[in-house]
Design a protein around this motif. Structure first.
Motif, PDB file in Angstrom:
ATOM      1  N   MET A 152       0.825  -1.207   0.000  1.00 52.16           N
ATOM      2  CA  MET A 152       0.000   0.000   0.000  1.00 52.16           C
ATOM      3  C   MET A 152       0.854   1.249   0.000  1.00 52.16           C
ATOM      4  O   MET A 152       2.041   1.213   0.333  1.00 52.16           O
ATOM      5  N   THR A 153       0.211   2.365  -0.335  1.00 52.81           N
ATOM      6  CA  THR A 153       0.757   3.697  -0.079  1.00 52.81           C
ATOM      7  C   THR A 153      -0.244   4.382   0.830  1.00 52.81           C
ATOM      8  O   THR A 153      -1.146   5.087   0.382  1.00 52.81           O
ATOM      9  N   SER A 154      -0.124   4.119   2.130  1.00 49.83           N
ATOM     10  CA  SER A 154      -1.134   4.602   3.066  1.00 49.83           C
ATOM     11  C   SER A 154      -1.155   6.114   3.132  1.00 49.83           C
ATOM     12  O   SER A 154      -0.136   6.798   2.995  1.00 49.83           O
ATOM     13  N   SER A 155      -2.355   6.627   3.388  1.00 53.85           N
ATOM     14  CA  SER A 155      -2.595   8.065   3.444  1.00 53.85           C
ATOM     15  C   SER A 155      -2.658   8.531   4.901  1.00 53.85           C
ATOM     16  O   SER A 155      -2.497   7.751   5.833  1.00 53.85           O
ATOM     17  N   ASN A 156      -2.921   9.822   5.075  1.00 51.17           N
ATOM     18  CA  ASN A 156      -2.997  10.405   6.418  1.00 51.17           C
ATOM     19  C   ASN A 156      -4.437  10.540   6.914  1.00 51.17           C
ATOM     20  O   ASN A 156      -4.718  11.323   7.810  1.00 51.17           O
ATOM     21  N   THR A 157      -5.347   9.746   6.325  1.00 55.29           N
ATOM     22  CA  THR A 157      -6.715   9.676   6.837  1.00 55.29           C
ATOM     23  C   THR A 157      -7.129   8.217   6.963  1.00 55.29           C
ATOM     24  O   THR A 157      -6.787   7.382   6.120  1.00 55.29           O
ATOM     25  N   HIS A 158      -7.872   7.922   8.014  1.00 55.69           N
ATOM     26  CA  HIS A 158      -8.373   6.566   8.192  1.00 55.69           C
ATOM     27  C   HIS A 158      -9.268   6.146   7.034  1.00 55.69           C
ATOM     28  O   HIS A 158      -9.195   5.004   6.559  1.00 55.69           O
ATOM     29  N   SER A 159     -10.132   7.049   6.590  1.00 57.12           N
ATOM     30  CA  SER A 159     -11.147   6.678   5.600  1.00 57.12           C
ATOM     31  C   SER A 159     -10.525   6.189   4.303  1.00 57.12           C
ATOM     32  O   SER A 159     -10.982   5.193   3.720  1.00 57.12           O
ATOM     33  N   GLU A 160      -9.489   6.862   3.816  1.00 56.65           N
ATOM     34  CA  GLU A 160      -8.841   6.436   2.578  1.00 56.65           C
ATOM     35  C   GLU A 160      -8.201   5.059   2.741  1.00 56.65           C
ATOM     36  O   GLU A 160      -8.288   4.207   1.840  1.00 56.65           O
ATOM     37  N   ASN A 161      -7.564   4.840   3.870  1.00 57.83           N
ATOM     38  CA  ASN A 161      -6.888   3.567   4.087  1.00 57.83           C
ATOM     39  C   ASN A 161      -7.880   2.426   4.285  1.00 57.83           C
ATOM     40  O   ASN A 161      -7.649   1.300   3.825  1.00 57.83           O
ATOM     41  N   ILE A 162      -8.986   2.711   4.959  1.00 58.05           N
ATOM     42  CA  ILE A 162     -10.025   1.689   5.122  1.00 58.05           C
ATOM     43  C   ILE A 162     -10.583   1.273   3.768  1.00 58.05           C
ATOM     44  O   ILE A 162     -10.756   0.087   3.479  1.00 58.05           O
ATOM     45  N   ALA A 163     -10.842   2.255   2.910  1.00 55.38           N
ATOM     46  CA  ALA A 163     -11.355   1.938   1.573  1.00 55.38           C
ATOM     47  C   ALA A 163     -10.364   1.091   0.792  1.00 55.38           C
ATOM     48  O   ALA A 163     -10.743   0.139   0.095  1.00 55.38           O
ATOM     49  N   ALA A 164      -9.079   1.411   0.913  1.00 54.97           N
ATOM     50  CA  ALA A 164      -8.049   0.644   0.207  1.00 54.97           C
ATOM     51  C   ALA A 164      -8.007  -0.792   0.717  1.00 54.97           C
ATOM     52  O   ALA A 164      -7.942  -1.746  -0.073  1.00 54.97           O
ATOM     53  N   VAL A 165      -8.054  -0.967   2.035  1.00 52.21           N
ATOM     54  CA  VAL A 165      -7.997  -2.311   2.610  1.00 52.21           C
ATOM     55  C   VAL A 165      -9.226  -3.117   2.236  1.00 52.21           C
ATOM     56  O   VAL A 165      -9.136  -4.321   1.934  1.00 52.21           O
ATOM     57  N   GLN A 166     -10.379  -2.491   2.212  1.00 48.42           N
ATOM     58  CA  GLN A 166     -11.597  -3.212   1.830  1.00 48.42           C
ATOM     59  C   GLN A 166     -11.508  -3.717   0.395  1.00 48.42           C
ATOM     60  O   GLN A 166     -11.922  -4.837   0.089  1.00 48.42           O
ATOM     61  N   GLY A 167     -10.946  -2.908  -0.497  1.00 48.72           N
ATOM     62  CA  GLY A 167     -10.755  -3.352  -1.871  1.00 48.72           C
ATOM     63  C   GLY A 167      -9.760  -4.495  -1.972  1.00 48.72           C
ATOM     64  O   GLY A 167      -9.959  -5.453  -2.724  1.00 48.72           O
ATOM     65  N   ILE A 168      -8.681  -4.386  -1.208  1.00 44.72           N
ATOM     66  CA  ILE A 168      -7.668  -5.450  -1.192  1.00 44.72           C
ATOM     67  C   ILE A 168      -8.265  -6.745  -0.646  1.00 44.72           C
ATOM     68  O   ILE A 168      -8.031  -7.835  -1.192  1.00 44.72           O
ATOM     69  N   ALA A 169      -9.037  -6.652   0.424  1.00 51.65           N
ATOM     70  CA  ALA A 169      -9.640  -7.839   1.028  1.00 51.65           C
ATOM     71  C   ALA A 169     -10.599  -8.515   0.055  1.00 51.65           C
ATOM     72  O   ALA A 169     -10.670  -9.753  -0.005  1.00 51.65           O
ATOM     73  N   ARG A 170     -11.322  -7.723  -0.706  1.00 51.96           N
ATOM     74  CA  ARG A 170     -12.241  -8.297  -1.696  1.00 51.96           C
ATOM     75  C   ARG A 170     -11.465  -9.098  -2.743  1.00 51.96           C
ATOM     76  O   ARG A 170     -11.850 -10.215  -3.095  1.00 51.96           O
TER      77      ARG A 170
END
Length: 296
Positions: free
Chosen positions: A22-40
């Motif tokens: 990942m290239t994690s961001s400085n907001t929880h919401s962006e990172n949560i969305a990224a992880v949810q896509g990865i998990a799918r």
């Protein structure tokens, strides 16, 4: 999220692992969305366990700004989202880490979790070793100014055996991993956010050494690229087998890599190089007398 997959009997000799870069961001919401896509993506490929990098939940070196988002484990939105994701896809999730508050200390904890498919937290680990250094001509770098150190190593019990948890800079302290292996760990997790210079010089070498000397799989999900807080990270998420062979190198491509791990490889490697069995107690070295040093 899609409907959870059906539950099948687990073959404890084979683990289908999904590792995220990942290239994690400085907001929880962006990172949560990224992880949810990865998990799918991971679930669609039949993965049984998803491994995330250090700071998967939040990467923000500006403490004043981060303090507006960082909260306690019980209130952390990233951890809650990971637990929901585990339940939704019936998948194990190693969360990498995310900063949390742990009162009364005002510093953050760099905390990772192992989550079971029912959403329960099986193990929790706070990064023990913190990077504090004073170099000539440079301002001091003190991770301990921002983070409180962990005090407890952590093993997670899974159907495939015991898994040892660590985070990034811990990699440079081999005794931690030896103790995990001696306790029976078969997989060592090293979620990281390595800098470019140290990543190029040491990342692969140290990870392969930890795998070889302990006869363990090493799973090192990593941050990659240019981050919103100005940092740049090395990438090259790696999975290394107990013989030291690199099975996956994600180089500098974000996304998810899915692979099958033969858990019997741990037994075979330890039979061929029985270093854990051959360990012997010894006395620590005694310092020579000062007269002997001056007479050299």
């Amino acid at each position: 999220m899609t409907s959870p997959p059906p539950v099948h009997p687990i073959d404890t000799t084979q683990l289908r692992l999904a590792m995220a870069q990942m290239t994690s961001s400085n907001t929880h919401s962006e990172n949560i969305a990224a992880v949810q896509g990865i998990a799918r993506q991971a679930a669609d490929q039949g993965a049984q366990l998803l491994a995330l990098p250090e700071a998967a939940g939040l990467m923000n070196r500006d403490r004043a700004s981060a303090r507006q988002s960082v909260t306690t484990t019980g209130n952390d939105p990233f951890l809650a989202a990971c637990r929901d994701t585990a339940r939704a896809y019936r998948i194990w999730v190693q969360t990498g880490s995310t900063p949390v508050l742990d009162p009364p200390d005002e510093r953050f904890r760099n905390r990772g979790h192992m989550i079971a498919p029912d959403g329960s937290i099986v193990a929790q680990y706070d990064k023990i070793h913190l990077f504090d250094v004073n170099l000539p001509g440079e301002p001091p770098r003190r991770e301990s100014d921002r983070y409180a150190p962990g005090e407890q190593a952590a093993l997670a019990a899974t159907p495939w055996g015991l898994f040892g948890l660590s985070i990034c800079y811990d990699l440079r302290f081999p005794h931690l991993y030896r103790e995990y292996a001696q306790a029976g760990a078969t997989v060592l997790f090293v979620p990281s956010a390595f800098a470019m210079s140290t990543g190029k010089a040491h990342w692969e070498i140290l990870l392969r050494a930890r795998a070889i000397e302990n006869g363990c799989y090493v799973v090192a999900a990593a941050q990659n690229g240019h981050h919103a807080d100005g940092r740049q990270t090395w990438g090259h998420s790696l999975v290394i087998d107990p013989w030291g062979e690199i099975l996956v190198d994600m180089k500098q491509e974000n996304g998810v890599a899915v692979m099958d791990m033969d858990m019997n490889a741990v037994t075979r490697a330890r039979q061929m190089i029985p270093a854990l069995q051959n360990t012997r107690p010894y006395a620590k070295p005694e310092l020579p007398h000062s007269d002997a040093l001056t007479n050299q």
